[in-house]
Design a protein around this motif. Sequence first.
Motif, short mmCIF file in Angstrom:
data_model
loop_
_atom_site.label_atom_id
_atom_site.label_comp_id
_atom_site.label_asym_id
_atom_site.label_seq_id
_atom_site.Cartn_x
_atom_site.Cartn_y
_atom_site.Cartn_z
N CYS A 50 0.87 -1.21 -0.13
CA CYS A 50 0.08 -0.12 0.12
C CYS A 50 0.88 1.27 -0.12
N THR A 51 1.93 1.30 0.60
CA THR A 51 2.90 2.14 0.58
C THR A 51 4.12 2.19 -0.27
N GLY A 52 3.91 1.13 -1.29
CA GLY A 52 5.14 0.85 -1.92
C GLY A 52 5.16 1.92 -3.27
N SER A 53 6.26 2.06 -3.91
CA SER A 53 6.50 2.60 -5.10
C SER A 53 6.22 2.04 -6.34
N VAL A 54 5.45 2.94 -7.37
CA VAL A 54 5.20 2.39 -8.70
C VAL A 54 5.87 3.44 -9.50
N THR A 67 -6.57 -4.95 -11.56
CA THR A 67 -6.22 -4.59 -10.22
C THR A 67 -7.06 -4.74 -9.03
N THR A 68 -6.65 -5.36 -8.01
CA THR A 68 -7.73 -5.55 -6.70
C THR A 68 -6.98 -5.16 -5.63
N GLY A 69 -7.88 -4.70 -4.45
CA GLY A 69 -7.45 -4.36 -3.22
C GLY A 69 -8.66 -3.76 -2.45
N SER A 70 -8.37 -3.65 -1.15
CA SER A 70 -9.28 -3.08 -0.34
C SER A 70 -9.36 -1.45 -0.08
N ALA A 76 -4.41 2.43 0.37
CA ALA A 76 -4.46 1.35 -0.68
C ALA A 76 -5.14 2.06 -2.16
N VAL A 77 -6.14 3.08 -1.92
CA VAL A 77 -6.84 3.69 -3.15
C VAL A 77 -5.60 4.37 -3.83
N ASP A 78 -4.80 5.28 -3.18
CA ASP A 78 -3.69 6.00 -3.76
C ASP A 78 -2.99 4.88 -4.66
N THR A 79 -2.57 3.88 -3.91
CA THR A 79 -1.73 2.94 -4.82
C THR A 79 -2.30 2.30 -6.04
N VAL A 80 -3.64 1.90 -5.72
CA VAL A 80 -4.29 1.44 -6.92
C VAL A 80 -4.67 2.52 -7.97
N PRO A 101 -15.76 1.74 -0.91
CA PRO A 101 -15.14 2.87 -1.50
C PRO A 101 -16.10 4.33 -1.24
N THR A 102 -15.71 5.09 -0.83
CA THR A 102 -16.52 6.43 -1.10
C THR A 102 -16.73 6.96 -2.50
N ALA A 103 -17.33 8.01 -2.52
CA ALA A 103 -17.79 8.70 -3.79
C ALA A 103 -16.44 9.27 -4.32
N THR A 104 -15.63 9.82 -3.48
CA THR A 104 -14.36 10.36 -3.91
C THR A 104 -13.37 9.32 -4.16
N ASP A 105 -13.24 8.24 -3.48
CA ASP A 105 -12.59 7.20 -4.12
C ASP A 105 -12.94 6.58 -5.30
N LEU A 106 -14.17 6.38 -5.42
CA LEU A 106 -14.57 6.02 -6.77
C LEU A 106 -14.43 6.96 -7.93
#
Length: 233
Positions: A50-54, A67-70, A76-80, A101-106
């Motif tokens: 979740c805090t890893g670099s991409v 891509t899947t995650g919680s 997690a959303v930042d990383t996705v 996920p929140t509306a902002t996340d979506l």
Amino acid sequence: MDDQFRTRSCFVGIGATGAERIGDGIERRDASATMVPDEVPDPADAVVDCTGSVTDDQFSEFDVVVTTGSAAVDDAVDTVVRVGDACASDAVTIAVVNGDPTATDLARLEGAFGTVVPLEQEGKIREHATDVFTLFSQPMMLHADYAHINSNLREAGVITLSRAVRTREELAALVDDCGGPEEVVLGYVEAGSEFTLADAETLEAQFETPEIVTGQTTFDDPSKCRLTLLRRM
């Protein structure tokens, strides 16, 4: 890479939840009714903390990325989103998330991925990923307009997923069980060995765009059909 379709695919898990799903892999749908080559989809896999670099182009070599995650896990959303941004612009990119996920996340996920699928049931997440990877790596028993499918999945936004099972004699009711044919982005059907060309035509007649409904004859029960519909919210 799939040798026949020359399609590179990747299954990406975010954090511990995503890592568990990647470890489970996709479904192996071996059945006596199989009427396609014996090879199963074999996507590359990757796990990102979740805090890893991409890196900017880390997933740019792939044509199809799921891509899947919680969303309930911090960062997690930042990383996705970073994974989505690291994919090729012409790739089919799908984010399958749970954790309410929140509306902002979506909205953020929709900006980074062609298709966003909020799902809570673990089994549906795995089934959906398997449908997608199979679609782009195996011959389908129904005519499909792949250009249309690709366009739909690259521009679908946030979608709902429904799935139902009935017999081949109940195809119209099967579509109704999945919420009807409106605003369908993709339909994926698995059928038993009794499924005929006439059945295919009956099913396709239920949709305004029948070329976006495709699938395989791989269901164990010869008379059963399982339909999955992806629909715009």
